[in-house]
Design an enzyme around this catalytic site. Structure first.
Site, PDB file in Angstrom:
ATOM      1  N   ASP A 101       0.851  -1.180   0.000  1.00 42.14           N
ATOM      2  CA  ASP A 101       0.000   0.000   0.000  1.00 42.14           C
ATOM      3  C   ASP A 101       0.894   1.238   0.000  1.00 42.14           C
ATOM      4  OD1 ASP A 101      -2.611   1.351   0.530  1.00 42.14           O
ATOM      5  OD2 ASP A 101      -3.147  -0.618   1.317  1.00 42.14           O
ATOM      6  N   ASP A 203      -3.423   4.477  -2.183  1.00 43.78           N
ATOM      7  CA  ASP A 203      -4.535   4.870  -1.324  1.00 43.78           C
ATOM      8  C   ASP A 203      -5.134   6.199  -1.804  1.00 43.78           C
ATOM      9  OD1 ASP A 203      -5.918   4.265   1.265  1.00 43.78           O
ATOM     10  OD2 ASP A 203      -5.098   6.208   1.840  1.00 43.78           O
ATOM     11  N   GLU A 270      -6.752   3.345  -5.852  1.00 46.83           N
ATOM     12  CA  GLU A 270      -8.070   3.347  -5.206  1.00 46.83           C
ATOM     13  C   GLU A 270      -8.833   4.563  -5.719  1.00 46.83           C
ATOM     14  OE1 GLU A 270     -10.283   3.402  -0.872  1.00 46.83           O
ATOM     15  OE2 GLU A 270      -8.480   4.570  -1.166  1.00 46.83           O
ATOM     16  N   HIS A 332     -11.308  -3.955   2.974  1.00 45.54           N
ATOM     17  CA  HIS A 332     -11.337  -3.687   4.410  1.00 45.54           C
ATOM     18  C   HIS A 332     -12.186  -2.474   4.770  1.00 45.54           C
ATOM     19  CE1 HIS A 332      -8.382  -1.212   2.519  1.00 45.54           C
ATOM     20  NE2 HIS A 332      -8.331  -0.435   3.589  1.00 45.54           N
ATOM     21  N   ASP A 333     -12.833  -1.853   3.774  1.00 49.98           N
ATOM     22  CA  ASP A 333     -13.677  -0.681   4.038  1.00 49.98           C
ATOM     23  C   ASP A 333     -15.150  -0.948   3.751  1.00 49.98           C
ATOM     24  OD1 ASP A 333     -11.402   0.909   4.569  1.00 49.98           O
ATOM     25  OD2 ASP A 333     -11.169   1.405   2.455  1.00 49.98           O
TER      26      ASP A 333
HETATM   27  C1  NOJ Z   1      -8.704   4.286   2.111  1.00 47.75           C
HETATM   28  C2  NOJ Z   1      -8.372   3.088   2.931  1.00 47.75           C
HETATM   29  O1  NOJ Z   1      -8.788   1.939   2.239  1.00 47.75           O
HETATM   30  C3  NOJ Z   1      -9.052   3.267   4.262  1.00 47.75           C
HETATM   31  O2  NOJ Z   1      -9.001   2.100   5.042  1.00 47.75           O
HETATM   32  C4  NOJ Z   1      -8.414   4.419   4.959  1.00 47.75           C
HETATM   33  O3  NOJ Z   1      -9.096   4.677   6.160  1.00 47.75           O
HETATM   34  C5  NOJ Z   1      -8.451   5.673   4.082  1.00 47.75           C
HETATM   35  N1  NOJ Z   1      -8.090   5.418   2.736  1.00 47.75           N
HETATM   36  C6  NOJ Z   1      -7.497   6.713   4.593  1.00 47.75           C
HETATM   37  O4  NOJ Z   1      -6.185   6.330   4.317  1.00 47.75           O
END
Ligand code: NOJ
Length: 539
Positions: A101, A203, A270, A332-333
């Protein structure tokens, strides 16, 4: 792309490892790098080609590692740089690539760069972050809202100024308009490339460059994406804090830097953007920006045939010629795909078949191959700060530890140790060891689909063509081989039987319920409830 041999990342299946939750090798209740190394044989057996490891860098863990305090080391919780080097070598021995990442938008407020920046208005790093005076009336510098709720500005007493943070106050945004920041962050990427990583997941890729004047965002008249977890953040149109045109030059340079290394290093960005065209801009006009922009259109759609069709066709429809799609159903989100609020357990197999038969690079979230569902965590016990900021948005449920077997603590950490998040209550039934020896399990289906992808060039590289009309709740598409051959993918997204019509008679190559593998079928195909079939037409 048509005229050249495919790059490894076009035919690869990526597996996302959330390191806290994958495997704990040292018995502290939190997963670590040696834990991942210890499970590489499993990943090779499963048949994935690459792993993306979420952040493992030194961090106060305000956002569980997405608040980086040192970009070029490993947090002791996860191990050491030597552990990382061993992990890369062991993965490469098994032909598994390693992606890490890259978190460019913000650091931790404990990063030495920020500590220095906030110390005065004239230190060497004073301009490495986005600092602003209050408005003349004493108000905040602009109306931007944090993705994690509340304003994006926090007051700093020492500098008597506000600093910008699109996420938590503990995650100040870097000022990428300062060339020194850009150089330092490119050096960070080089540090990991030199250690042998095969690329990066970037990210929040579209946020790095903001409007230089930091103008207000207008309100959003049509928030859309009501199925996303973005909550109050959708009330504005993010035209000034997001997707600034200057991002494109930045990603062109970043890609050139990647391509100056041997071995086809890759960038996966992302990129959340509800507008298909805007999203596709990140490939670059000459396809010289992000190699594989992640798309979240399916994740953010309701799990209905129409919703998924709109998302898939929307992405396919805007792909620049030769550009390569990516597909993802979980991370994970997001609530897990097998959870009731997404596709649900009964649809988990159909979802896996969709993910692994679309045209493009799939990314599989750890645990989805065994059908893990979200594990609720009471607000009082929540670990994710987001839950406390905006109830219901917390991401602990999809981050619960991987159940490896049915022993106490599911083989994730030793018995008697408290895992960092609760183990799923159904771990005795839903675990890797049990499903690995069950020919009817979701894990076996996933492994067989991965093998089919490897063996079938049509699935890896063939063209994609939706077809219809289909009965309500059925999604159908063809994968067409460049040198002949055709597979129909027929997916019943409902819990009732459906009569589907394929392109012609053929043979079921693989079915989600497995009893129909090998069955000859005509053009008219009965789909059972929650069933998906891959049919080889003309065989
Ligand atoms: C995206 C990430 O996937 C997430 O988990 C994170 O909280 C935010 N970016 C901030 O870095």
């Amino acid at each position: 792309m048509r005229d050249r041999a495919p790059r490894w990342w076009q035919t690869a299946v990526v597996y996302q490892v959330y390191p806290r939750s994958f495997a704990d090798s040292d018995g502290d209740g939190t997963g670590d790098l040696n834990g991942i190394s210890g499970r590489l044989d499993y990943l090779a057996w499963l048949g994935v080609d690459a792993i993306w490891i979420s952040p493992f860098y030194p961090s106060p863990m305000a956002d569980f590692g997405y608040d980086v305090a040192d970009y070029t080391d490993v947090d002791p919780l996860f191990g050491t740089l030597a552990d990382f080097d061993r992990l890369v070598a062991a993965a490469h021995e098994r032909n598994i690539r390693v992606l890490v990442d890259y978190v460019p938008n913000h650091t931790s407020d404990q990063h030495p760069w920020f500590v220095e920046s906030r110390a005065s208005r004239d230190n060497p790093k004073a301009d490495w972050y986005v600092w602003r005076d209050p408005k003349p009336d004493g108000g905040l510098p602009n109306n931007w809202i944090s993705m994690f709720a509340g304003p994006t500005w926090t007051w700093d007493e020492t500098r008597a100024q506000y600093y910008l943070h699109i996420f938590l106050a503990e995650q100040p945004d870097l000022n990428w308009r300062n060339p020194e920041v850009r150089d330092a962050m490119f050096d960070v990427a080089r540090f990991w490339l030199d250690r042998g990583v095969d690329g990066f997941r970037i990210d929040v890729a579209p946020m790095v460059m903001k409007d230089p004047e930091l103008r207000d965002n207008p309100p959003n008249p049509d928030p859309g994406w009501e199925h996303s977890r973005l909550g109050s953040w959708l009330t504005q149109l993010h035209v000034n804090d997001h997707n600034h045109p200057d991002m494109h030059e930045l990603y062109r340079s970043f890609r050139s830097m990647l391509e100056s290394y041997p071995g086809d290093r890759v960038s996966i960005g992302e990129l959340h953007h509800p507008d298909f065209d805007r999203w596709a801009e990140y490939y670059g006009e000459r396809q010289d920006e992000i190699h594989v922009p992640f798309n979240f259109h399916v994740i953010n759609s309701p799990w209905t045939a129409d919703g998924v069709r709109r998302a898939v066709e929307g992405v396919e429809g805007v792909l620049p010629a030769g550009a390569w799609a990516s597909w993802v159903l979980g991370n994970h989100d997001q609530p897990r795909i097998a959870s009731a609020e997404r596709a649900g357990r009964d649809q988990a197999r159909v979802a896996m078949m969709l993910l692994l038969t679309l045209r493009g690079t799939p990314t599989l979230y750890y645990g989805d191959e065994i059908g893990m569902v979200d594990v609720p965590v009471a607000v009082a016990d929540s670990r994710d700060p987001l839950e406390r900021l905006e109830a219901g948005r917390g991401r602990d449920p999809e981050r619960s530890p991987m159940p490896w077997d049915d022993s106490p603590n599911a083989g994730f950490c030793p018995p008697g140790v408290s895992p960092w998040l609760p183990i799923a209550p159904d771990f005795a039934d839903v675990n890797v060891a049990g499903q690995a020896v069950d020919p009817g399990s979701l894990l076996t289906l996933t492994r067989d689909l991965l093998q089919l992808r490897r063996e079938h060039p049509i699935l890896r590289l063939g063209d994609f063509e939706p077809f219809g009309p289909t009965p309500d709740g059925v999604l159908a598409f063809r994968r067409i081989g460049r040198s002949g051959g055709q597979l129909d993918v027929l997916l019943n997204l409902t819990a009732e039987p459906r009569a589907a019509r394929g392109s012609g008679a053929g043979r079921v190559v693989i079915g989600t319920q497995r009893e129909r593998d090998g069955e000859p079928v005509g053009a008219d195909v009965e789909l059972r409830p929650n069933e998906g079939l891959v049919v080889e037409v003309g065989r």
